[in-house]
Motif scaffolding. Sequence first.
Motif, PDB file in Angstrom:
ATOM      1  N   ASP A   1      -0.110  14.159  -6.290  1.00  0.00           N
ATOM      2  CA  ASP A   1       0.995  13.749  -6.951  1.00  0.00           C
ATOM      3  C   ASP A   1       1.254  12.316  -6.709  1.00  0.00           C
ATOM      4  O   ASP A   1       1.731  11.530  -7.593  1.00  0.00           O
ATOM      5  CB  ASP A   1       2.289  14.550  -6.591  1.00  0.00           C
ATOM      6  N   ILE A   2       1.199  11.882  -5.649  1.00  0.00           N
ATOM      7  CA  ILE A   2       1.101  10.374  -5.117  1.00  0.00           C
ATOM      8  C   ILE A   2       0.111   9.729  -6.024  1.00  0.00           C
ATOM      9  O   ILE A   2       0.837   8.583  -6.597  1.00  0.00           O
ATOM     10  CB  ILE A   2       1.011  10.425  -3.625  1.00  0.00           C
ATOM     11  N   VAL A   3      -0.925   9.891  -6.040  1.00  0.00           N
ATOM     12  CA  VAL A   3      -1.713   9.064  -6.932  1.00  0.00           C
ATOM     13  C   VAL A   3      -1.490   9.119  -8.222  1.00  0.00           C
ATOM     14  O   VAL A   3      -1.605   7.978  -8.844  1.00  0.00           O
ATOM     15  CB  VAL A   3      -3.481   9.958  -6.913  1.00  0.00           C
ATOM     16  N   ASN A   4      -1.057  10.345  -8.857  1.00  0.00           N
ATOM     17  CA  ASN A   4      -0.655  10.232 -10.272  1.00  0.00           C
ATOM     18  C   ASN A   4       0.407   9.394 -10.395  1.00  0.00           C
ATOM     19  O   ASN A   4       0.629   8.439 -11.462  1.00  0.00           O
ATOM     20  CB  ASN A   4      -0.379  11.682 -10.993  1.00  0.00           C
ATOM     21  N   GLU A   5       1.562   9.424  -9.319  1.00  0.00           N
ATOM     22  CA  GLU A   5       2.904   8.846  -9.676  1.00  0.00           C
ATOM     23  C   GLU A   5       2.752   7.224  -9.400  1.00  0.00           C
ATOM     24  O   GLU A   5       3.196   6.460 -10.164  1.00  0.00           O
ATOM     25  CB  GLU A   5       4.061   9.275  -8.639  1.00  0.00           C
ATOM     26  N   ASN A   6       1.905   6.670  -8.590  1.00  0.00           N
ATOM     27  CA  ASN A   6       1.815   5.439  -8.268  1.00  0.00           C
ATOM     28  C   ASN A   6       0.329   4.733  -9.082  1.00  0.00           C
ATOM     29  O   ASN A   6       0.342   3.523  -8.677  1.00  0.00           O
ATOM     30  CB  ASN A   6       1.643   5.361  -6.685  1.00  0.00           C
ATOM     31  N   LYS A   7      -0.213   5.719  -9.845  1.00  0.00           N
ATOM     32  CA  LYS A   7      -1.397   5.186 -10.419  1.00  0.00           C
ATOM     33  C   LYS A   7      -2.429   4.182  -9.447  1.00  0.00           C
ATOM     34  O   LYS A   7      -2.783   3.099  -9.858  1.00  0.00           O
ATOM     35  CB  LYS A   7      -0.865   4.264 -11.529  1.00  0.00           C
TER      36      LYS A   7
ATOM     37  N   LEU B   1       0.680  -1.058  -0.114  1.00  0.00           N
ATOM     38  CA  LEU B   1       0.125   0.206   0.135  1.00  0.00           C
ATOM     39  C   LEU B   1       0.871   1.269   0.000  1.00  0.00           C
ATOM     40  O   LEU B   1       1.902   1.386   0.456  1.00  0.00           O
ATOM     41  CB  LEU B   1      -0.831   0.032   1.109  1.00  0.00           C
ATOM     42  N   VAL B   2       0.331   2.185  -0.807  1.00  0.00           N
ATOM     43  CA  VAL B   2       0.893   3.522  -0.738  1.00  0.00           C
ATOM     44  C   VAL B   2      -0.120   4.438   0.428  1.00  0.00           C
ATOM     45  O   VAL B   2      -1.258   4.478   0.116  1.00  0.00           O
ATOM     46  CB  VAL B   2       0.860   4.215  -1.894  1.00  0.00           C
ATOM     47  N   THR B   3       0.316   4.859   1.451  1.00  0.00           N
ATOM     48  CA  THR B   3      -0.099   5.585   2.497  1.00  0.00           C
ATOM     49  C   THR B   3       0.126   7.039   2.718  1.00  0.00           C
ATOM     50  O   THR B   3       1.385   7.270   2.056  1.00  0.00           O
ATOM     51  CB  THR B   3      -0.291   4.830   3.762  1.00  0.00           C
ATOM     52  N   ILE B   4      -0.735   7.606   3.210  1.00  0.00           N
ATOM     53  CA  ILE B   4      -0.223   9.220   3.514  1.00  0.00           C
ATOM     54  C   ILE B   4      -0.664   9.418   4.881  1.00  0.00           C
ATOM     55  O   ILE B   4      -1.411   8.535   5.660  1.00  0.00           O
ATOM     56  CB  ILE B   4      -0.931  10.214   2.584  1.00  0.00           C
ATOM     57  N   GLU B   5      -0.353  10.841   5.399  1.00  0.00           N
ATOM     58  CA  GLU B   5      -0.428  11.120   6.731  1.00  0.00           C
ATOM     59  C   GLU B   5      -1.687  12.203   6.722  1.00  0.00           C
ATOM     60  O   GLU B   5      -1.713  12.789   5.729  1.00  0.00           O
ATOM     61  CB  GLU B   5       0.667  11.514   7.505  1.00  0.00           C
ATOM     62  N   PRO B   6      -2.488  12.677   7.752  1.00  0.00           N
ATOM     63  CA  PRO B   6      -3.301  13.592   7.734  1.00  0.00           C
ATOM     64  C   PRO B   6      -2.733  14.835   7.412  1.00  0.00           C
ATOM     65  O   PRO B   6      -3.547  15.665   6.637  1.00  0.00           O
ATOM     66  CB  PRO B   6      -4.053  13.538   9.008  1.00  0.00           C
TER      67      PRO B   6
END
Length: 148
Positions: free
Chosen positions: A95-101, A81-86
Amino acid sequence: MNSPVSDLLAKKSVSLLTVNPDTSVLEAVEIMNRVKVGCVMVMQDKALAGIFTERDVLRRVVAQGVDASRVAVSEVMSSQLVTIEPSTEVGHAMDIVNENKVRHLPVLEDGRLIGLISAGDLNRHLTETFRKEAGTLMSYLSGSGLEV
């Protein structure tokens, strides 16, 4: 664009949907269809084990001819998983969504799942922001005597 994703989470109306790893694919899909969402989070005890998405259904169930009533989501879920912090800014999340598809970003705080941000959530936020900015600019230009 500089807003943290925690602002988006506060506006979401759908609660976080979770299933256990041993939930059947069929049951998970029924939940997703009933609530009209594209994924469910897979939780092992209180820890995030993976995400089960519509894309997983297509690639790992339908395309492989798997019997959805006999296979657990843990066998076909996405576990890398690709995760983020609040505190992640919306622009960076895009950017994360686009780079990781990917279409969904689990939001973790101190290693604990607190929410989920989708590409749709990010797009809605940007659309709202741009509309507000355009309205402000139009008001400014109208007030300055310039013809718009």
